[in-house]
Design a protein around this motif. Structure first.
Motif, mmCIF file in Angstrom:
data_model
loop_
_atom_site.group_PDB
_atom_site.id
_atom_site.type_symbol
_atom_site.label_atom_id
_atom_site.label_comp_id
_atom_site.label_asym_id
_atom_site.label_seq_id
_atom_site.Cartn_x
_atom_site.Cartn_y
_atom_site.Cartn_z
ATOM 1 N N HIS A 1 -4.302 4.651 10.910
ATOM 2 C CA HIS A 1 -3.410 4.910 9.783
ATOM 3 C C HIS A 1 -2.198 5.722 10.225
ATOM 4 N N LYS B 1 0.835 -1.194 0.000
ATOM 5 C CA LYS B 1 0.000 0.000 0.000
ATOM 6 C C LYS B 1 0.873 1.247 0.000
ATOM 7 N N ASN B 2 0.283 2.345 -0.400
ATOM 8 C CA ASN B 2 1.038 3.596 -0.514
ATOM 9 C C ASN B 2 0.466 4.700 0.361
ATOM 10 N N MET C 1 -6.217 -1.881 -3.563
ATOM 11 C CA MET C 1 -4.939 -1.180 -3.639
ATOM 12 C C MET C 1 -3.823 -2.185 -3.882
ATOM 13 N N MET C 2 -3.837 -3.300 -3.157
ATOM 14 C CA MET C 2 -2.840 -4.341 -3.391
ATOM 15 C C MET C 2 -2.911 -4.851 -4.830
ATOM 16 N N TRP D 1 -2.119 -1.033 -7.361
ATOM 17 C CA TRP D 1 -1.150 0.062 -7.269
ATOM 18 C C TRP D 1 0.277 -0.465 -7.358
ATOM 19 N N SER E 1 -4.107 -4.235 4.459
ATOM 20 C CA SER E 1 -3.875 -3.424 3.274
ATOM 21 C C SER E 1 -5.142 -3.469 2.427
ATOM 22 N N SER F 1 5.088 -4.867 -5.700
ATOM 23 C CA SER F 1 3.667 -5.149 -5.447
ATOM 24 C C SER F 1 3.398 -6.642 -5.651
#
Length: 552
Positions: free
Chosen positions: A282, A234-235, A358-359, A362, A354, A347
């Motif tokens: 977060h 994740k970012n 997104m996993m 991204w 996560s 990734s």
């Protein structure tokens, strides 16, 4: 095109409970799983699982011969019919010496001070997730006994209700006590014998809380400190999920972003009535105040200088699957700063919290990211730079993954970082220990009331179940074995299988030490992979020398 493992492997007698991904692990790996993927079963039977089952009754054929798409599964390992390189000590090129058990897996990394490791593995960052907390003894003790680095991930101090942190006028936290961080460090150091390392990772909140200052004051050069730029899953910073309103409020008071906001009356009412059942904590994004590459470079160099000023001899950097600019920044800045290690995480996998899509969507896939890392490192090397030692992460679980990652990044890649793969023996061992000894079940976080059929097929007691049990007992003594969690024994057993498998692959490539592995030991199974990685296609490798033989 997406590459996946088959859900079952009849040759090995393994089967994934869920859908298998590129690493061979299930997309969703459960701590209470009753088996039996390859990593799960290897944690008990060890190197036996290198071979097809039912010897004497079967023949077996590979099913990974048609490579589709670009992935590590589209790389194949080269073998040679003559020669031997990297023989250690008094070994000769005699066939009696050139046997796979004589392949050396010891290596080291670092610039100003070398860190020795027994095999080219390290753990992923095991931070504030409850999975990491519950099974830490297995991961840390197992890693120390194997002789590999173990990484304490971000936010461990911040989420610990028993840690004491005071804030001064500079907003730089001062940690008075950090019992959970202490437990994690000291658990590893108890079995540390000079090989491996304990690495403590920093994110934005850790920096604010003064984790680095606390670690260096209490442990000095016993720990490596790690800066962090994202991860492969994740970012948006580290996350955990909590199911207590009171704990969510505590985390918000500690300075974390908590979603939904537990201080809002409507959220509190929703929780009390059951509409809201959990909260996500977060971390903050790093570098939001840095608008250009030059600003990032200046800030990074200042951070490294500050950490060295505190007394840290060894400093590392972990970067996630950002794009090419960030990759180049990480390699260049880490090299210029004389860092000891750069871990590059592709990734996309995670250890529990996560966002799924997104996993899925991204970042840069591991093989693309790692191929470009080699390209960029080579550019710096051509300029006379001593490139930072690198570790590759992102979907590695099997011994062929280790070989391919080391070869793709050679000579810069010194080790491979495994996250989910090395957690499985921790889960399995805890479940076995809790089933055999119900009085220990809560302490070790076991999930089983009794041993399932998949384990009973292997054995009923620890010394029957774990193939690595007796070798470990010989290493540390029978009395000390009584103190070792079964998860650590499982980790030790799995590492033995990975090590043996890696030795066999290296011997076939005629490389008897890790520093002899080059990109010439792998080739691409399709043209697209060759184009993306710079690794030639299988029929192009040595094609010209082959024709010379035919025409001689």
């Amino acid at each position: 095109m997406e590459m996946r493992f088959s859900k079952s492997n009849d040759a090995l007698g393994t089967k994934n409970r869920g859908n298998a991904c590129e690493s061979s692990l299930c997309t969703l790996c459960r701590a209470d799983c009753k088996g039996k993927c390859e990593t799960w079963l290897s944690s008990m039977v060890g190197r036996k699982l290198l071979y097809p089952r039912s010897f004497g009754l079967v023949t077996a054929g590979a099913n990974n011969t048609s490579h589709v798409g670009v992935s590590y599964n589209s790389l194949r390992i080269q073998g040679y019919a003559y020669g031997a390189q990297g023989l250690a000590g008094e070994l000769t090129s005699s066939a009696d010496d050139c046997i796979f058990p004589n392949v050396s897996l010891e290596t080291e990394f670092g610039k100003r001070r070398k860190t020795k490791i027994r095999m080219p593995l390290m753990t992923g960052a095991l931070g504030s997730t409850f999975i990491a907390e519950k099974y830490w003894n297995s991961f840390a003790i197992g890693g120390a006994l194997i002789g590999i680095p173990v990484v304490i991930g971000e936010n461990v101090v911040g989420v610990d209700r028993n840690s004491e942190i005071s804030n001064g006028e500079t907003k730089q936290g001062k940690i008075k006590s950090a019992p959970e961080l202490d437990r994690r460090i000291e658990t590893y150091l108890r079995y540390f014998d000079g090989y491996g390392a304990i690495i403590v990772q920093l994110n934005v909140e850790d920096t604010r809380n003064g984790v680095a200052e606390y670690v260096v004051d209490k442990y000095g050069d016993k720990c490596i400190i790690e800066l962090k730029w994202g991860q492969g899953a994740k970012n948006i910073g580290g996350e955990i999920q909590v199911r207590s309103l009171e704990y969510a409020q505590f985390l918000k008071d500690r300075g974390y972003v908590v979603d939904p906001d537990p201080s809002l009356p409507e959220v509190q009412q929703g929780f009390e009535q059951g509409a809201i059942k959990s909260f996500a904590r977060h971390s903050r994004l790093g570098g939001t105040n840095l608008p250009t590459v030059a600003h990032v470079q200046e800030d990074f160099m200042n951070s490294v200088e500050y950490l060295r000023g505190l007394g840290f001899e060894r400093i590392t950097l972990k970067t996630g699957s950002y794009g090419m600019e960030e990759l180049a920044m990480a390699i260049k800045f880490a090299t210029d700063a004389d860092l000891d290690l750069l871990t590059i995480d592709g990734s996309g996998g995670g250890t529990g919290m996560s966002p799924w899509n997104m996993m899925q969507s991204w970042g840069v896939p591991s093989i693309n990211l790692h191929a470009k890392a080699h390209e960029y490192a080579s550019i710096l090397s051509a300029k006379g730079k001593q490139v930072v030692d690198m570790s590759f992460a992102g979907g590695f679980a099997l011994e062929d993954h280790v070989f391919k990652g080391l070869a793709l990044g050679a000579p810069y890649t010194k080790l491979i970082c495994m996250g989910r793969g090395i957690m499985i023996p921790g889960f399995l061992g805890a479940n076995i220990e809790g089933a055999i000894y119900p009085e220990r079940r809560a302490e070790v976080n076991g999930n089983w009331n009794e041993l399932p059929k998949t384990v009973l097929e292997v054995g009923k007691t620890a010394d029957e179940i774990f193939a690595g049990y007796h070798a470990l007992a010989d290493k540390i003594g029978k009395d000390e074995m009584k103190k070792i969690p079964y998860g650590a024994i499982g980790f030790y057993t799995l590492a033995d299988k990975l090590g043996c498998g890696l030795q066999q692959l290296m011997a076939g490539a005629r490389k008897f030490s890790l520093n002899q592995i080059t990109r010439h030991e792998i080739f691409s199974g399709n043209r697209e992979t060759a184009q993306e990685t710079g690794i030639p296609h299988v029929t192009d490798v040595n094609n010209e020398s082959a024709k010379k033989i035919l025409n001689s």
